[in-house]
Scaffold this motif. Structure first.
Motif, PDB file in Angstrom:
ATOM      1  N   UNK A  11     -11.576 -13.301  -1.880  1.00 54.42           N
ATOM      2  CA  UNK A  11     -10.367 -13.226  -2.690  1.00 54.42           C
ATOM      3  C   UNK A  11      -9.192 -12.944  -1.759  1.00 54.42           C
ATOM      4  N   UNK A  12      -8.066 -13.553  -2.036  1.00 56.57           N
ATOM      5  CA  UNK A  12      -6.875 -13.345  -1.200  1.00 56.57           C
ATOM      6  C   UNK A  12      -6.455 -11.879  -1.247  1.00 56.57           C
ATOM      7  N   UNK A  13      -6.035 -11.322  -0.125  1.00 61.15           N
ATOM      8  CA  UNK A  13      -5.612  -9.926  -0.119  1.00 61.15           C
ATOM      9  C   UNK A  13      -4.323  -9.730  -0.917  1.00 61.15           C
ATOM     10  N   UNK A  50      -6.388  -5.440   1.786  1.00 57.24           N
ATOM     11  CA  UNK A  50      -7.328  -5.118   0.717  1.00 57.24           C
ATOM     12  C   UNK A  50      -7.034  -6.035  -0.455  1.00 57.24           C
ATOM     13  N   UNK A  51      -8.068  -6.586  -1.072  1.00 57.21           N
ATOM     14  CA  UNK A  51      -7.899  -7.542  -2.171  1.00 57.21           C
ATOM     15  C   UNK A  51      -7.634  -6.860  -3.504  1.00 57.21           C
ATOM     16  N   UNK A  52      -7.838  -5.558  -3.570  1.00 58.52           N
ATOM     17  CA  UNK A  52      -7.696  -4.855  -4.836  1.00 58.52           C
ATOM     18  C   UNK A  52      -9.019  -4.711  -5.550  1.00 58.52           C
ATOM     19  N   UNK A  53     -10.076  -5.203  -4.935  1.00 59.03           N
ATOM     20  CA  UNK A  53     -11.419  -5.100  -5.499  1.00 59.03           C
ATOM     21  C   UNK A  53     -12.273  -4.190  -4.634  1.00 59.03           C
ATOM     22  N   UNK A  54     -13.247  -3.585  -5.255  1.00 57.51           N
ATOM     23  CA  UNK A  54     -14.150  -2.715  -4.497  1.00 57.51           C
ATOM     24  C   UNK A  54     -13.517  -1.354  -4.254  1.00 57.51           C
ATOM     25  N   UNK A  55     -14.084  -0.631  -3.302  1.00 53.35           N
ATOM     26  CA  UNK A  55     -13.595   0.712  -2.993  1.00 53.35           C
ATOM     27  C   UNK A  55     -12.171   0.663  -2.456  1.00 53.35           C
ATOM     28  N   UNK A  56     -11.411   1.644  -2.858  1.00 55.38           N
ATOM     29  CA  UNK A  56     -10.037   1.748  -2.374  1.00 55.38           C
ATOM     30  C   UNK A  56     -10.061   2.259  -0.937  1.00 55.38           C
ATOM     31  N   UNK A  57      -9.386   1.572  -0.012  1.00 55.46           N
ATOM     32  CA  UNK A  57      -9.369   2.027   1.373  1.00 55.46           C
ATOM     33  C   UNK A  57      -8.638   3.368   1.510  1.00 55.46           C
ATOM     34  N   UNK A  58      -8.994   4.107   2.527  1.00 62.39           N
ATOM     35  CA  UNK A  58      -8.392   5.431   2.725  1.00 62.39           C
ATOM     36  C   UNK A  58      -6.884   5.355   2.944  1.00 62.39           C
ATOM     37  N   UNK A  59      -6.400   4.284   3.531  1.00 65.95           N
ATOM     38  CA  UNK A  59      -4.979   4.181   3.846  1.00 65.95           C
ATOM     39  C   UNK A  59      -4.100   3.930   2.618  1.00 65.95           C
ATOM     40  N   UNK A  60      -4.711   3.586   1.483  1.00 70.22           N
ATOM     41  CA  UNK A  60      -3.921   3.314   0.276  1.00 70.22           C
ATOM     42  C   UNK A  60      -4.256   4.295  -0.856  1.00 70.22           C
ATOM     43  N   UNK A  61      -5.306   5.062  -0.675  1.00 67.99           N
ATOM     44  CA  UNK A  61      -5.775   5.976  -1.710  1.00 67.99           C
ATOM     45  C   UNK A  61      -4.704   7.002  -2.062  1.00 67.99           C
ATOM     46  N   UNK A  62      -4.545   7.245  -3.345  1.00 66.20           N
ATOM     47  CA  UNK A  62      -3.600   8.236  -3.879  1.00 66.20           C
ATOM     48  C   UNK A  62      -2.151   7.943  -3.509  1.00 66.20           C
ATOM     49  N   UNK A  63      -1.816   6.668  -3.328  1.00 63.02           N
ATOM     50  CA  UNK A  63      -0.440   6.298  -3.000  1.00 63.02           C
ATOM     51  C   UNK A  63       0.036   5.211  -3.957  1.00 63.02           C
ATOM     52  N   UNK A  64       1.324   4.949  -3.940  1.00 60.74           N
ATOM     53  CA  UNK A  64       1.911   3.923  -4.783  1.00 60.74           C
ATOM     54  C   UNK A  64       1.486   2.548  -4.251  1.00 60.74           C
ATOM     55  N   UNK A  65       0.743   1.799  -5.063  1.00 66.42           N
ATOM     56  CA  UNK A  65       0.228   0.496  -4.636  1.00 66.42           C
ATOM     57  C   UNK A  65       1.351  -0.500  -4.344  1.00 66.42           C
ATOM     58  N   UNK A  66       2.441  -0.403  -5.083  1.00 62.50           N
ATOM     59  CA  UNK A  66       3.539  -1.351  -4.895  1.00 62.50           C
ATOM     60  C   UNK A  66       4.099  -1.288  -3.474  1.00 62.50           C
ATOM     61  N   UNK A  67       4.004  -0.154  -2.870  1.00 63.31           N
ATOM     62  CA  UNK A  67       4.500   0.015  -1.493  1.00 63.31           C
ATOM     63  C   UNK A  67       3.732  -0.875  -0.506  1.00 63.31           C
ATOM     64  N   UNK A  68       2.492  -1.189  -0.845  1.00 68.89           N
ATOM     65  CA  UNK A  68       1.623  -1.945   0.067  1.00 68.89           C
ATOM     66  C   UNK A  68       1.416  -3.398  -0.396  1.00 68.89           C
TER      67      UNK A  68
END
Length: 94
Positions: free
Chosen positions: A59-61, A72-90
């Motif tokens: 799947x496209x990231x 990260x494609x948004x599927x599966x486990x959330x990576x540590x670098x994005x966990x507990x942060x605003x997804x829109x920023x990434x």
């Protein structure tokens, strides 16, 4: 005790009737399935496949770490670098 033996005999008779009815109905249903397969040209994969056609394809990231370039494609486990942060920023802009 006589009642118990009578019930067992009835049970045996019912089991025979059930087996006969199942065999008869299964044969009719199998014929109906065969007609559908012939009419529509189904393959065994069409009938028995449990996988979706796109299953297993990458799947496209959707998200990128600006510091490392990891995605990260948004599927599966959330990576540590994005966990507990605003997804829109990434989010990767298309």
């Amino acid at each position: 005790m006589e009642r118990y033996k009578d019930l067992l005999a009835q049970k045996e008779q019912l089991e025979k009737l059930i087996a006969e009815a199942r065999k008869k109905e299964a044969a009719a249903e199998l014929e109906r399935v065969r007609e559908s397969v012939a009419e529509f040209g189904f393959t065994p994969e069409d009938i028995f496949s449990r996988r979706h056609r796109n299953a297993g394809l990458p799947v496209a990231p959707k998200y990128r770490n600006p510091e490392t370039g990891e995605t990260w494609s948004g599927r599966g486990r959330t990576p540590h670098w994005i966990k507990d942060q605003d997804l829109e920023r990434f989010r990767i802009k298309e």
